[in-house]
Design an enzyme around this catalytic site. Structure first.
Site, PDB file in Angstrom:
ATOM      1  N   CYS A  23       0.854  -1.038   0.028  1.00  0.00           N
ATOM      2  CA  CYS A  23      -0.114  -0.075  -0.034  1.00  0.00           C
ATOM      3  C   CYS A  23       0.813   1.275   0.048  1.00  0.00           C
ATOM      4  O   CYS A  23       2.268   1.291   0.002  1.00  0.00           O
ATOM      5  CB  CYS A  23      -1.087  -0.100   1.297  1.00  0.00           C
ATOM      6  SG  CYS A  23       0.107   0.141   2.715  1.00  0.00           S
ATOM      7  N   HIS A  52       5.379  -4.898   9.005  1.00  0.00           N
ATOM      8  CA  HIS A  52       5.428  -6.263   9.487  1.00  0.00           C
ATOM      9  C   HIS A  52       5.521  -7.297   8.101  1.00  0.00           C
ATOM     10  O   HIS A  52       4.597  -8.067   7.790  1.00  0.00           O
ATOM     11  CB  HIS A  52       4.017  -6.471  10.271  1.00  0.00           C
ATOM     12  CG  HIS A  52       4.209  -5.608  11.530  1.00  0.00           C
ATOM     13  ND1 HIS A  52       2.992  -5.336  12.074  1.00  0.00           N
ATOM     14  CD2 HIS A  52       4.977  -5.411  12.247  1.00  0.00           C
ATOM     15  CE1 HIS A  52       3.277  -4.834  13.320  1.00  0.00           C
ATOM     16  NE2 HIS A  52       4.400  -4.762  13.348  1.00  0.00           N
ATOM     17  N   HIS A  85       3.810   2.216  11.717  1.00  0.00           N
ATOM     18  CA  HIS A  85       2.660   1.901  12.719  1.00  0.00           C
ATOM     19  C   HIS A  85       2.517   2.669  13.616  1.00  0.00           C
ATOM     20  O   HIS A  85       1.315   3.132  14.426  1.00  0.00           O
ATOM     21  CB  HIS A  85       2.897   0.545  13.501  1.00  0.00           C
ATOM     22  CG  HIS A  85       3.122  -0.617  12.472  1.00  0.00           C
ATOM     23  ND1 HIS A  85       4.605  -1.164  12.407  1.00  0.00           N
ATOM     24  CD2 HIS A  85       2.264  -1.445  11.578  1.00  0.00           C
ATOM     25  CE1 HIS A  85       4.106  -2.118  11.407  1.00  0.00           C
ATOM     26  NE2 HIS A  85       3.065  -2.270  10.968  1.00  0.00           N
ATOM     27  N   CYS A 107       2.648   6.041   8.686  1.00  0.00           N
ATOM     28  CA  CYS A 107       1.626   5.802   7.708  1.00  0.00           C
ATOM     29  C   CYS A 107       0.900   7.137   8.000  1.00  0.00           C
ATOM     30  O   CYS A 107       0.136   7.282   8.998  1.00  0.00           O
ATOM     31  CB  CYS A 107       0.885   4.801   7.486  1.00  0.00           C
ATOM     32  SG  CYS A 107      -0.426   4.968   6.152  1.00  0.00           S
ATOM     33  N   GLU A 137       0.375  -0.388  16.612  1.00  0.00           N
ATOM     34  CA  GLU A 137      -0.468   0.939  16.154  1.00  0.00           C
ATOM     35  C   GLU A 137      -1.350   1.294  17.384  1.00  0.00           C
ATOM     36  O   GLU A 137      -1.501   2.472  17.767  1.00  0.00           O
ATOM     37  CB  GLU A 137      -1.329   0.653  14.950  1.00  0.00           C
ATOM     38  CG  GLU A 137      -1.988   1.768  14.392  1.00  0.00           C
ATOM     39  CD  GLU A 137      -3.055   1.269  13.092  1.00  0.00           C
ATOM     40  OE1 GLU A 137      -4.104   1.835  13.032  1.00  0.00           O
ATOM     41  OE2 GLU A 137      -2.474   0.559  12.413  1.00  0.00           O
ATOM     42  N   THR A 175      -6.220   0.764  12.044  1.00  0.00           N
ATOM     43  CA  THR A 175      -6.282   0.747  10.458  1.00  0.00           C
ATOM     44  C   THR A 175      -6.460  -0.579   9.768  1.00  0.00           C
ATOM     45  O   THR A 175      -7.095  -0.678   8.447  1.00  0.00           O
ATOM     46  CB  THR A 175      -5.058   1.857   9.741  1.00  0.00           C
ATOM     47  OG1 THR A 175      -3.905   1.022  10.021  1.00  0.00           O
ATOM     48  CG2 THR A 175      -5.092   3.201  10.431  1.00  0.00           C
ATOM     49  N   SER A 234      -1.171  -7.608  10.874  1.00  0.00           N
ATOM     50  CA  SER A 234      -2.586  -7.835  11.345  1.00  0.00           C
ATOM     51  C   SER A 234      -3.495  -7.947   9.752  1.00  0.00           C
ATOM     52  O   SER A 234      -4.204  -8.773  10.051  1.00  0.00           O
ATOM     53  CB  SER A 234      -3.077  -6.465  12.029  1.00  0.00           C
ATOM     54  OG  SER A 234      -4.434  -6.615  12.375  1.00  0.00           O
ATOM     55  N   ASN A 235      -3.064  -7.112   9.092  1.00  0.00           N
ATOM     56  CA  ASN A 235      -4.060  -6.918   7.758  1.00  0.00           C
ATOM     57  C   ASN A 235      -3.948  -8.559   7.122  1.00  0.00           C
ATOM     58  O   ASN A 235      -4.753  -8.722   6.401  1.00  0.00           O
ATOM     59  CB  ASN A 235      -3.790  -5.829   7.058  1.00  0.00           C
ATOM     60  CG  ASN A 235      -2.514  -5.984   5.951  1.00  0.00           C
ATOM     61  OD1 ASN A 235      -2.400  -6.470   4.962  1.00  0.00           O
ATOM     62  ND2 ASN A 235      -1.252  -5.479   6.610  1.00  0.00           N
ATOM     63  N   SER A 278       2.095  -5.339   3.267  1.00  0.00           N
ATOM     64  CA  SER A 278       3.269  -5.181   3.427  1.00  0.00           C
ATOM     65  C   SER A 278       4.172  -6.112   2.604  1.00  0.00           C
ATOM     66  O   SER A 278       5.464  -6.064   3.053  1.00  0.00           O
ATOM     67  CB  SER A 278       3.767  -5.049   5.086  1.00  0.00           C
ATOM     68  OG  SER A 278       3.215  -6.280   5.472  1.00  0.00           O
TER      69      SER A 278
END
Length: 329
Positions: A23, A52, A85, A107, A137, A175, A234-235, A278
């Site tokens: 991203c 990450h 983060h 970010c 985060e 996020t 996490s994402n 990431s």
């Protein structure tokens, strides 16, 4: 037999999700470390993992980045980069006390949540921060207004929340969460707190939402969905959960192609493939090669959005890059 004939015979295919991978915030953070190494020379210290992802961290280490847990590990007067983060205000103060040259690679979408937390705290709101306990985060955002912020870690956590004034409470979020689970948590909170306010704009970032959306589109057709990403991302973890919730028969998270178990592919005809925000594209291409060697040669890219957002590098780094360029001129 041609490749097309082989595919027709086997019926094996890959549904390749797009958007996937890097991203804008991750791209900016990685570029920040790379540019700092070029400008200042090695070593450059980075507090926590810049993003990450194992591969990214190893690659930057090979170029001269040194990853540390806290500012105390950075020699006085050295350069330190804060990860994508985000960090709490006390981390900046610690850096200042050690005379560190701090470059903030947070970010901008995380920074937006920090600003929201500060604003609502200044207006004396109770802030319910939806996120995962211990995530960097969450720690950074909570540090902006610890006396005002309560963590809500999933829908089950909603019932234990107490606030001073139910008419003056707002929710914010990490996020990188599951969009669906976050809204489930908000719904649970609103049953107890009908006047709960929402953030001015979505806190879950566009990239997280987009990657989850395209996985939902392909999941029901997939015997297995493979998500390329690290376990502390996490994402990336959420993408596996989203795939399973949306109808995939199985879902797995891998850092590298060699981690794929051939047993996952037994009897599979359709494999879904995506990557966390990431993850560099080269790792996805290695998985595609791995799958092709096992008969999954038909690749169909499923596109649900085209991402064009970019973020400029941190101001302190841009300033030094400009000065260096002027000196060479």
């Amino acid at each position: 037999m041609t490749e097309a004939e082989t595919t027709s015979r086997t019926g094996k295919r890959v549904l390749l999700a797009k958007p996937r991978g890097y991203c804008a915030g991750v791209d900016r953070a990685v570029q920040t470390v790379e540019e700092a190494l070029r400008l200042y020379g090695a070593p450059i210290y980075v507090r926590k993992q810049i993003v990450h992802n194992k591969h990214v961290v190893r690659t930057l280490e090979a170029k001269g980045a040194i990853f540390v847990e806290e500012n105390e590990e950075v020699p006085e007067g050295a350069t330190v980069i804060f990860s994508a983060h985000g960090v709490a205000p006390e981390v900046y103060e610690q850096a200042k006390q050690r005379s560190l040259k701090a470059i903030d690679a947070t970010c901008p979408l995380v920074t937006k949540v920090h600003h929201e937390a500060k604003r609502f705290a200044a207006e004396d709101y109770d802030i319910l921060l939806i996120g995962h306990e211990g995530h960097e985060e969450v720690i950074g955002t909570s540090g902006e207004a610890p006396e005002h912020i309560q963590l809500v870690d999933g829908p089950e956590d909603a019932d234990r929340i107490t606030v001073r004034d139910p008419n003056k409470v707002v929710w914010l979020s990490q996020t990188t969460l599951s969009v669906d689970e976050t809204m489930e948590t908000v719904a649970r909170l609103k049953k107890r707190l009908p006047m709960l306010q929402s953030p001015p704009s979505d806190d879950i970032c566009y990239a997280t939402s987009n990657r989850q959306h395209v996985v939902k589109e392909i999941a029901a057709e997939c015997d297995v969905v493979i998500v390329v990403g690290s376990r502390n991302s996490s994402n990336s973890v959420r993408l596996v959960e989203v795939a399973l919730d949306a109808g995939a028969r199985a879902g797995h998270l891998v850092d590298f192609a060699h981690e794929i178990d051939d047993a996952w592919l037994t009897d599979a005809q359709t494999v879904g493939l995506t990557s966390g925000a990431s993850v560099p594209e080269e790792l996805v291409q290695e998985v595609l090669t791995h799958l092709a060697e096992r008969g999954f040669t038909d690749v169909e890219e499923v596109v649900t959005a085209n991402e064009r957002l970019t973020f400029s590098l941190p101001q302190e780094l841009k300033r030094d890059m400009k000065a260096a360029a002027a000196g060479r001129a």
